[in-house]
Design an enzyme around this catalytic site. Structure first.
Site, PDB file in Angstrom:
ATOM      1  N   LYS A 189       3.206  -7.847  16.486  1.00 18.72           N
ATOM      2  CA  LYS A 189       3.989  -8.986  15.966  1.00 18.72           C
ATOM      3  C   LYS A 189       3.796 -10.216  16.845  1.00 18.72           C
ATOM      4  CE  LYS A 189       6.208  -7.235  12.353  1.00 18.72           C
ATOM      5  NZ  LYS A 189       6.232  -7.844  11.020  1.00 18.72           N
ATOM      6  N   ASN A 241       0.836  -1.217   0.000  1.00 18.33           N
ATOM      7  CA  ASN A 241       0.000   0.000   0.000  1.00 18.33           C
ATOM      8  C   ASN A 241       0.871   1.267   0.000  1.00 18.33           C
ATOM      9  OD1 ASN A 241       0.985   0.189   2.584  1.00 18.33           O
ATOM     10  ND2 ASN A 241      -0.993   0.353   3.604  1.00 18.33           N
ATOM     11  N   THR A 244       5.202   2.871   3.609  1.00 16.41           N
ATOM     12  CA  THR A 244       6.627   3.234   3.764  1.00 16.41           C
ATOM     13  C   THR A 244       7.457   2.758   2.573  1.00 16.41           C
ATOM     14  OG1 THR A 244       6.992   1.168   4.996  1.00 16.41           O
ATOM     15  CG2 THR A 244       6.613   3.155   6.289  1.00 16.41           C
ATOM     16  N   ILE A 267      -7.547 -10.930   0.521  1.00 21.00           N
ATOM     17  CA  ILE A 267      -6.509 -11.081  -0.514  1.00 21.00           C
ATOM     18  C   ILE A 267      -6.945 -12.175  -1.487  1.00 21.00           C
ATOM     19  CG2 ILE A 267      -4.087 -11.723  -0.910  1.00 21.00           C
ATOM     20  CD1 ILE A 267      -3.549 -10.606   1.967  1.00 21.00           C
ATOM     21  N   VAL A 313      -2.983  -5.272   3.093  1.00 20.30           N
ATOM     22  CA  VAL A 313      -3.139  -6.640   3.603  1.00 20.30           C
ATOM     23  C   VAL A 313      -4.262  -6.780   4.620  1.00 20.30           C
ATOM     24  CG1 VAL A 313      -0.788  -7.447   3.174  1.00 20.30           C
ATOM     25  CG2 VAL A 313      -1.317  -6.295   5.335  1.00 20.30           C
ATOM     26  N   TYR A 368       3.874  -2.160  17.623  1.00 19.60           N
ATOM     27  CA  TYR A 368       4.703  -3.037  16.779  1.00 19.60           C
ATOM     28  C   TYR A 368       4.976  -4.359  17.489  1.00 19.60           C
ATOM     29  CZ  TYR A 368       8.619  -4.340  13.689  1.00 19.60           C
ATOM     30  OH  TYR A 368       9.456  -4.988  12.814  1.00 19.60           O
ATOM     31  N   THR A 412      18.219  -5.652  10.391  1.00 21.42           N
ATOM     32  CA  THR A 412      18.801  -5.919   9.081  1.00 21.42           C
ATOM     33  C   THR A 412      18.942  -4.599   8.318  1.00 21.42           C
ATOM     34  OG1 THR A 412      17.829  -8.116   9.106  1.00 21.42           O
ATOM     35  CG2 THR A 412      18.485  -7.255   6.960  1.00 21.42           C
ATOM     36  N   ARG A 414      15.752   4.531  10.951  1.00 23.05           N
ATOM     37  CA  ARG A 414      16.536   3.518  11.668  1.00 23.05           C
ATOM     38  C   ARG A 414      17.992   3.950  11.727  1.00 23.05           C
ATOM     39  NH1 ARG A 414      13.670  -1.876   9.264  1.00 23.05           N
ATOM     40  NH2 ARG A 414      13.215  -0.467   7.548  1.00 23.05           N
TER      41      ARG A 414
HETATM   42  P1  NAD Z   1       9.777  -1.349   5.123  1.00 17.35           P
HETATM   43  O1  NAD Z   1       9.032  -0.286   5.842  1.00 17.35           O
HETATM   44  O2  NAD Z   1      10.826  -0.940   4.156  1.00 17.35           O
HETATM   45  O3  NAD Z   1       8.761  -2.307   4.358  1.00 17.35           O
HETATM   46  C1  NAD Z   1       7.447  -2.553   4.774  1.00 17.35           C
HETATM   47  C2  NAD Z   1       6.535  -2.540   3.550  1.00 17.35           C
HETATM   48  O4  NAD Z   1       5.189  -2.891   3.935  1.00 17.35           O
HETATM   49  C3  NAD Z   1       6.459  -1.156   2.902  1.00 17.35           C
HETATM   50  O5  NAD Z   1       6.634  -1.264   1.513  1.00 17.35           O
HETATM   51  C4  NAD Z   1       5.051  -0.668   3.253  1.00 17.35           C
HETATM   52  O6  NAD Z   1       4.531   0.252   2.314  1.00 17.35           O
HETATM   53  C5  NAD Z   1       4.288  -1.980   3.308  1.00 17.35           C
HETATM   54  N1  NAD Z   1       3.058  -1.931   4.107  1.00 17.35           N
HETATM   55  C6  NAD Z   1       2.893  -1.385   5.346  1.00 17.35           C
HETATM   56  N2  NAD Z   1       1.623  -1.559   5.751  1.00 17.35           N
HETATM   57  C7  NAD Z   1       0.975  -2.226   4.761  1.00 17.35           C
HETATM   58  C8  NAD Z   1      -0.353  -2.686   4.585  1.00 17.35           C
HETATM   59  N3  NAD Z   1      -1.309  -2.510   5.527  1.00 17.35           N
HETATM   60  N4  NAD Z   1      -0.683  -3.314   3.429  1.00 17.35           N
HETATM   61  C9  NAD Z   1       0.249  -3.503   2.461  1.00 17.35           C
HETATM   62  N5  NAD Z   1       1.522  -3.081   2.564  1.00 17.35           N
HETATM   63  C10 NAD Z   1       1.878  -2.452   3.708  1.00 17.35           C
HETATM   64  O7  NAD Z   1      10.397  -2.306   6.249  1.00 17.35           O
HETATM   65  P2  NAD Z   1      11.355  -3.571   6.103  1.00 17.35           P
HETATM   66  O8  NAD Z   1      12.563  -3.313   6.885  1.00 17.35           O
HETATM   67  O9  NAD Z   1      11.482  -3.979   4.673  1.00 17.35           O
HETATM   68  O10 NAD Z   1      10.502  -4.661   6.894  1.00 17.35           O
HETATM   69  C11 NAD Z   1       9.746  -5.649   6.206  1.00 17.35           C
HETATM   70  C12 NAD Z   1       9.189  -6.651   7.212  1.00 17.35           C
HETATM   71  O11 NAD Z   1      10.258  -7.258   7.935  1.00 17.35           O
HETATM   72  C13 NAD Z   1       8.254  -6.023   8.252  1.00 17.35           C
HETATM   73  O12 NAD Z   1       7.203  -6.917   8.527  1.00 17.35           O
HETATM   74  C14 NAD Z   1       9.134  -5.878   9.461  1.00 17.35           C
HETATM   75  O13 NAD Z   1       8.397  -5.920  10.656  1.00 17.35           O
HETATM   76  C15 NAD Z   1      10.050  -7.091   9.319  1.00 17.35           C
HETATM   77  N6  NAD Z   1      11.323  -6.888  10.021  1.00 17.35           N
HETATM   78  C16 NAD Z   1      12.291  -6.093   9.504  1.00 17.35           C
HETATM   79  C17 NAD Z   1      13.479  -5.910  10.205  1.00 17.35           C
HETATM   80  C18 NAD Z   1      14.604  -5.051   9.676  1.00 17.35           C
HETATM   81  O14 NAD Z   1      15.578  -4.874  10.395  1.00 17.35           O
HETATM   82  N7  NAD Z   1      14.585  -4.560   8.470  1.00 17.35           N
HETATM   83  C19 NAD Z   1      13.668  -6.525  11.446  1.00 17.35           C
HETATM   84  C20 NAD Z   1      12.628  -7.312  11.952  1.00 17.35           C
HETATM   85  C21 NAD Z   1      11.473  -7.514  11.226  1.00 17.35           C
HETATM   86  N1  UDP Z   2      19.408   5.197  17.364  1.00 20.46           N
HETATM   87  C1  UDP Z   2      20.299   6.253  17.509  1.00 20.46           C
HETATM   88  N2  UDP Z   2      20.244   7.261  16.598  1.00 20.46           N
HETATM   89  C2  UDP Z   2      19.371   7.291  15.560  1.00 20.46           C
HETATM   90  C3  UDP Z   2      18.472   6.203  15.421  1.00 20.46           C
HETATM   91  C4  UDP Z   2      18.513   5.180  16.354  1.00 20.46           C
HETATM   92  O1  UDP Z   2      21.129   6.282  18.431  1.00 20.46           O
HETATM   93  O2  UDP Z   2      19.393   8.230  14.766  1.00 20.46           O
HETATM   94  C5  UDP Z   2      19.489   4.071  18.332  1.00 20.46           C
HETATM   95  C6  UDP Z   2      18.149   3.666  18.932  1.00 20.46           C
HETATM   96  O3  UDP Z   2      17.854   4.411  20.082  1.00 20.46           O
HETATM   97  C7  UDP Z   2      18.370   2.193  19.224  1.00 20.46           C
HETATM   98  C8  UDP Z   2      19.336   1.747  18.122  1.00 20.46           C
HETATM   99  O4  UDP Z   2      19.935   2.945  17.619  1.00 20.46           O
HETATM  100  O5  UDP Z   2      19.007   2.045  20.471  1.00 20.46           O
HETATM  101  C9  UDP Z   2      18.651   0.994  16.990  1.00 20.46           C
HETATM  102  O6  UDP Z   2      17.568   1.768  16.544  1.00 20.46           O
HETATM  103  P1  UDP Z   2      16.685   1.391  15.276  1.00 20.46           P
HETATM  104  O7  UDP Z   2      15.560   2.367  15.221  1.00 20.46           O
HETATM  105  O8  UDP Z   2      17.538   1.254  14.079  1.00 20.46           O
HETATM  106  O9  UDP Z   2      16.144  -0.079  15.582  1.00 20.46           O
HETATM  107  P2  UDP Z   2      15.467  -0.786  16.844  1.00 20.46           P
HETATM  108  O10 UDP Z   2      15.506   0.119  18.033  1.00 20.46           O
HETATM  109  O11 UDP Z   2      14.079  -1.075  16.399  1.00 20.46           O
HETATM  110  O12 UDP Z   2      16.303  -1.989  17.046  1.00 20.46           O
END
Ligand code: NAD
Ligand code: UDP
Length: 322
Positions: free
Chosen positions: A154, A39, A42, A68, A64, A150, A180, A191
């Site tokens: 989850k 959608n 982000t 679907i 979602v 969040y 990641t 992030r």
């Molecule tokens: P991201 O924000 O780049 O991607 C999320 C995507 O989902 C976006 O394209 C957004 O537009 C879409 N989206 C959000 N709400 C929606 C909805 N209601 N319907 C359809 N699409 C929707 O984030 P990401 O880092 O790519 O994360 C992807 C997934 O992996 C997420 O579920 C996130 O919770 C999980 N995850 C990511 C990390 C990480 O470090 N990147 C860590 C843990 C879990």
């Molecule tokens: N953080 C930071 N500066 C920033 C963004 C995040 O110091 O500009 C810190 C944040 O407080 C956290 C860690 O970096 O302790 C990881 O943050 P992120 O948002 O990437 O992921 P998450 O907290 O969800 O693991």
């Protein structure tokens, strides 16, 4: 190969996001017919530029939380805002995307030969009191804090999916993904890796929250996608699996590494630690090693190098346009 004839179809929700788009590229390379739903809350269609040139990729703008209607043998559920800034900007959308999104996929998969690989998160462990975190740890989450939309979303999605497996035999596989990073993260994602890289490339001070002694373990996107694909290939997989890189760094160390690679002096702009920010995080990946042969290859310095190159190129393209 004829369209759809002998190809398996994979559905990727959140396809235009950071992880979803990398997964789409990988699945196309593996010979899948791929349907992507997003959608664009982000996500960015620019992430699907390469996929969009492949006739085996089909994008649907959609949410979602709505029913679907896609036929697929494999579903990768990656739809959900993932950065604290984004998921806290609309907490209701975050929680309902997690829970209703999982419900819609169960409705789609129930009674069919369709496996769901679900992107869960290390946030289910909250601010952990066990270190490193194994899958058997139940977590320490504040259910009414700012991160709860969040974390609890989850956790509830995991409950819903596991109950669907127990009650109806739906094939669900839960990946608990730890932080990641990599190319295609959004500039304004919020992030820590993307913030520090953009700030350092712009010659601005790095925003360090708290004393910078909190830790995270950073996994490069290619390693993560490899783990996800391996999870989907198993004949059967019960119980959640941690995926991440167990090398642990303080956030201050991350700031130092980014500045070392980009050049210049380390300038820090201090800000308070956000509420419920976990003090430490590191995956126990014993289960992923044993079941998947998962072993992250890309160390932080190398992965940051590739990420910085990608941000440098995209920022200069954007500045050129502006
Ligand atoms: P991201 O924000 O780049 O991607 C999320 C995507 O989902 C976006 O394209 C957004 O537009 C879409 N989206 C959000 N709400 C929606 C909805 N209601 N319907 C359809 N699409 C929707 O984030 P990401 O880092 O790519 O994360 C992807 C997934 O992996 C997420 O579920 C996130 O919770 C999980 N995850 C990511 C990390 C990480 O470090 N990147 C860590 C843990 C879990
Ligand atoms: N953080 C930071 N500066 C920033 C963004 C995040 O110091 O500009 C810190 C944040 O407080 C956290 C860690 O970096 O302790 C990881 O943050 P992120 O948002 O990437 O992921 P998450 O907290 O969800 O693991």
């Amino acid at each position: 190969m004829g369209l759809g004839a002998s190809r398996k179809t994979a559905l990727v929700t959140g396809a235009a996001g950071f992880l979803g788009s990398h997964l789409v590229d990988r699945l196309l390379a593996e010979g899948f017919e791929v349907v992507g739903i997003d959608n664009l809350m982000t996500g960015d269609l620019g992430n699907l530029e390469k996929a969009g040139r492949d006739r085996h990729f089909h994008f649907q703008m959609g949410d979602v939380r709505e029913p679907i209607h896609v036929y697929a043998e494999l579903v990768f559920n990656f739809a959900c805002p993932a950065s604290p800034v984004h998921y806290q900007s609309d907490p209701h959308a975050t929680l309902t995307t997690s829970v209703l999104g999982a419900q819609r996929l169960v409705e789609m998969a129930r009674g069919r030969r369709c496996a769901i690989v679900h992107a869960s998160t290390s946030e289910v462990y909250g601010d952990p009191t066990v270190h490193p975190q194994p899958e058997s740890y139940w977590g320490n989450v504040n259910p009414i804090g700012e991160r709860a939309c969040y974390d609890e979303g989850k956790r509830c999605a995991e409950t819903l999916l596991n109950d669907a497996r127990r009650a109806w035999g739906v094939d669900v596989r839960i990946a608990r993904i730890f932080n990641t990073y990599g190319p295609r993260m959004a500039f304004d994602d919020g992030r820590v890796v993307s913030n520090f890289v953009v700030q350092a490339l712009r010659g601005k001070p790095l925003t360090l929250f708290g004393d910078g002694q909190q830790t995270r373990s950073f996994c490069y996107v290619d390693d993560l996608v490899e783990g996800i694909v391996r999870m989907s290939r198993l004949e059967r997989l019960d119980g959640p699996v941690n995926l991440g890189n167990p090398e642990e760094f303080t956030i201050r160390q991350l700031a130092e590494e980014v500045v070392k690679q980009i050049g210049g002096d380390l300038a820090i702009q201090h800000a308070p630690l956000p509420s419920d920010d976990p003090r430490q995080r590191k995956p126990d990946i014993g289960r992923a090693r044993e079941l998947l042969g998962f072993s992250p290859r890309v160390r932080l310095a190398e992965g940051l190098g590739a990420t910085i190159e990608d941000f440098r190129r995209r920022l200069s393209e954007r500045d050129g346009r502006g």
